[in-house]
Design a protein around this motif. Structure first.
Motif, mmCIF file in Angstrom:
data_model
loop_
_atom_site.group_PDB
_atom_site.id
_atom_site.type_symbol
_atom_site.label_atom_id
_atom_site.label_comp_id
_atom_site.label_asym_id
_atom_site.label_seq_id
_atom_site.Cartn_x
_atom_site.Cartn_y
_atom_site.Cartn_z
ATOM 1 N N SER A 171 10.439 2.124 -7.911
ATOM 2 C CA SER A 171 9.651 2.552 -8.946
ATOM 3 C C SER A 171 8.149 3.739 -8.778
ATOM 4 O O SER A 171 8.188 4.190 -9.238
ATOM 5 C CB SER A 171 9.261 1.157 -9.568
ATOM 6 O OG SER A 171 8.790 0.348 -9.095
ATOM 7 N N THR A 172 7.479 3.047 -7.697
ATOM 8 C CA THR A 172 6.918 4.088 -7.441
ATOM 9 C C THR A 172 7.601 5.890 -6.659
ATOM 10 O O THR A 172 6.627 7.047 -6.807
ATOM 11 C CB THR A 172 5.818 3.409 -6.010
ATOM 12 O OG1 THR A 172 5.516 2.043 -6.756
ATOM 13 C CG2 THR A 172 4.724 4.176 -5.836
ATOM 14 N N LEU A 173 8.681 5.260 -5.858
ATOM 15 C CA LEU A 173 9.000 6.499 -5.423
ATOM 16 C C LEU A 173 9.450 7.531 -6.617
ATOM 17 O O LEU A 173 9.238 8.592 -6.329
ATOM 18 C CB LEU A 173 10.371 6.719 -4.421
ATOM 19 C CG LEU A 173 10.723 8.234 -3.635
ATOM 20 C CD1 LEU A 173 9.631 8.733 -3.666
ATOM 21 C CD2 LEU A 173 12.107 7.228 -2.488
ATOM 22 N N TYR A 174 10.130 6.708 -7.660
ATOM 23 C CA TYR A 174 10.288 7.539 -8.750
ATOM 24 C C TYR A 174 9.623 8.186 -9.828
ATOM 25 O O TYR A 174 9.742 9.244 -10.161
ATOM 26 C CB TYR A 174 11.514 6.684 -9.655
ATOM 27 C CG TYR A 174 11.936 7.504 -11.045
ATOM 28 C CD1 TYR A 174 13.323 8.206 -11.060
ATOM 29 C CD2 TYR A 174 10.683 7.061 -12.638
ATOM 30 C CE1 TYR A 174 12.884 8.535 -12.246
ATOM 31 C CE2 TYR A 174 11.797 7.629 -13.363
ATOM 32 C CZ TYR A 174 12.559 8.668 -13.361
ATOM 33 O OH TYR A 174 11.998 9.349 -14.725
ATOM 34 N N ASP A 175 8.438 7.260 -10.256
ATOM 35 C CA ASP A 175 7.262 7.784 -10.968
ATOM 36 C C ASP A 175 6.751 8.845 -10.154
ATOM 37 O O ASP A 175 6.272 10.131 -11.091
ATOM 38 C CB ASP A 175 6.368 6.535 -10.927
ATOM 39 C CG ASP A 175 7.113 5.491 -11.989
ATOM 40 O OD1 ASP A 175 7.583 5.538 -12.822
ATOM 41 O OD2 ASP A 175 6.245 4.591 -11.805
ATOM 42 N N LEU A 176 6.177 8.762 -8.150
ATOM 43 C CA LEU A 176 5.577 10.205 -7.697
ATOM 44 C C LEU A 176 6.601 11.894 -8.126
ATOM 45 O O LEU A 176 5.638 12.289 -8.197
ATOM 46 C CB LEU A 176 5.236 9.803 -6.397
ATOM 47 C CG LEU A 176 4.409 8.900 -6.168
ATOM 48 C CD1 LEU A 176 4.205 8.413 -4.756
ATOM 49 C CD2 LEU A 176 2.916 8.661 -6.626
ATOM 50 N N THR A 177 8.040 11.535 -7.637
ATOM 51 C CA THR A 177 9.270 12.190 -7.972
ATOM 52 C C THR A 177 8.906 12.608 -9.274
ATOM 53 O O THR A 177 8.743 14.415 -9.520
ATOM 54 C CB THR A 177 10.644 11.298 -7.341
ATOM 55 O OG1 THR A 177 10.235 11.254 -6.045
ATOM 56 C CG2 THR A 177 11.560 13.284 -7.567
ATOM 57 N N ALA A 224 9.136 -2.660 -6.201
ATOM 58 C CA ALA A 224 7.724 -1.660 -6.531
ATOM 59 C C ALA A 224 7.523 -0.597 -5.778
ATOM 60 O O ALA A 224 7.364 0.618 -6.268
ATOM 61 C CB ALA A 224 6.791 -2.802 -6.060
ATOM 62 N N LEU A 225 9.046 -0.450 -4.764
ATOM 63 C CA LEU A 225 8.866 0.382 -3.744
ATOM 64 C C LEU A 225 9.915 1.425 -4.017
ATOM 65 O O LEU A 225 9.323 2.943 -4.763
ATOM 66 C CB LEU A 225 9.624 0.623 -2.731
ATOM 67 C CG LEU A 225 9.574 1.062 -1.410
ATOM 68 C CD1 LEU A 225 10.079 0.438 0.477
ATOM 69 C CD2 LEU A 225 11.104 2.506 -2.096
ATOM 70 N N ARG A 272 1.374 -0.884 0.009
ATOM 71 C CA ARG A 272 0.338 -0.061 0.468
ATOM 72 C C ARG A 272 0.783 0.883 0.586
ATOM 73 O O ARG A 272 1.975 1.110 0.819
ATOM 74 C CB ARG A 272 -0.658 -0.181 1.128
ATOM 75 C CG ARG A 272 -1.649 1.339 0.525
ATOM 76 C CD ARG A 272 -3.088 1.443 1.246
ATOM 77 N NE ARG A 272 -3.587 2.201 1.774
ATOM 78 C CZ ARG A 272 -4.435 2.451 2.635
ATOM 79 N NH1 ARG A 272 -3.985 2.353 3.797
ATOM 80 N NH2 ARG A 272 -5.200 4.105 2.745
ATOM 81 N N PHE A 273 0.491 2.329 -0.824
ATOM 82 C CA PHE A 273 1.752 3.961 -1.117
ATOM 83 C C PHE A 273 0.020 4.430 -0.761
ATOM 84 O O PHE A 273 -0.759 4.944 -1.384
ATOM 85 C CB PHE A 273 1.996 3.546 -2.335
ATOM 86 C CG PHE A 273 2.957 2.442 -2.905
ATOM 87 C CD1 PHE A 273 3.948 2.497 -2.248
ATOM 88 C CD2 PHE A 273 2.418 1.294 -3.042
ATOM 89 C CE1 PHE A 273 5.282 1.524 -2.667
ATOM 90 C CE2 PHE A 273 3.205 0.474 -3.591
ATOM 91 C CZ PHE A 273 5.023 0.013 -3.001
#
Length: 252
Positions: free
Chosen positions: A229-235, A226-227, A197-198
């Motif tokens: 890639s999600t952090l990169y995508d949001l940034t 997944a962590l 969950r993010f």
């Protein structure tokens, strides 16, 4: 897409592994302040990449720049710091995509923009960040059924216009029912990935002088890819809306 700098405990040397890296970050350097229609007023191009610890907090920053009047590509940690702290320089820097950087590079007489593997060889003046142990923010234990809770804060320079905030709200529609915005946030979102969950929110910090993306991660599995890639995508979404990332801190 996983971050390529893994395998080191915080405070130790960052180790490269063979996992694919995220794309580089691209910026246009304008001849004068302005970000509404900058293409005709570009003086140069800057490319950057954050190095990261195994937990995805920022370990340092690499950068390189190019101007048609210069002698090839140059690297300067002080210039990269100025992009985030000098108001006059900050007003002349606009985040952009690689495709736009390619067009600008050709129009300014540089020909084909080098591939990213070559661009990384121009990173000669690395800017390390201080090693800071993770701060504790919120409960230490995750909810039942999840094995780990992590909290990150990505700090940004520059500002968001009202229409950019409205666009972010449209882009980040929560995918779970209880993703209520935290007090003080202007945008919030949430996402479930295979049980991980993010949740995140965007807010002004530092007496309104900067912006932050606060990301809470509840892990069901050891999903480091997944962590990352999600952090990169949001940034990167916030970069696409005009903000310049400064650092990524881990709070827990």
């Amino acid at each position: 897409m996983a971050v390529g700098q893994l395998g080191a405990e915080p405070g130790t040397t960052v180790v490269e592994v063979s996992e694919p890296r995220p794309p580089l970050d691209y910026y246009l350097l304008l001849t004068k302040p302005g970000d509404r229609d900058p293409i005709g007023e570009v003086e140069g191009i800057v490319v950057e990449e954050f190095t990261r610890h195994h937990d995805f907090s920022a370990a340092g920053l690499d950068s390189a720049g190019w101007t048609p009047s210069g002698d090839g590509w140059w690297s300067s940690a002080s210039f990269s710091r100025g992009m985030r702290t000098d108001p006059a320089l900050l007003a002349r820097v606009v985040p952009t995509s690689r495709s736009t950087a390619e067009d600008v590079h050709r129009k300014l007489g540089g020909g084909q923009l080098p591939v990213e593997a070559v661009l990384r060889t121009y990173f000669r003046d690395h800017q390390p960040f201080p090693n800071v142990p993770p701060l504790r923010l919120g409960p230490a234990q995750p909810p039942t059924g999840l094995h780990e809770r992590r909290v990150f804060r990505v700090l940004f320079a520059k500002d968001l216009r009202e229409e950019q905030v409205a666009n972010l709200r449209a882009v980040w529609q929560p995918t779970v029912d209880d993703a209520a915005p935290a007090p003080g946030s202007v945008v919030a979102g949430a996402l479930d990935k295979d049980g991980d969950r993010f949740t995140w929110d965007v807010r002004r910090v530092g007496r309104g002088l900067a912006w932050s993306l606060d990301l809470t991660v509840l892990l069901k599995s050891n999903a480091s890819q997944a962590l990352g890639s999600t952090l990169y995508d949001l940034t990167n979404v916030l970069r696409q809306h005009g903000l310049i990332p400064v650092t990524t801190e881990r709070f827990s």
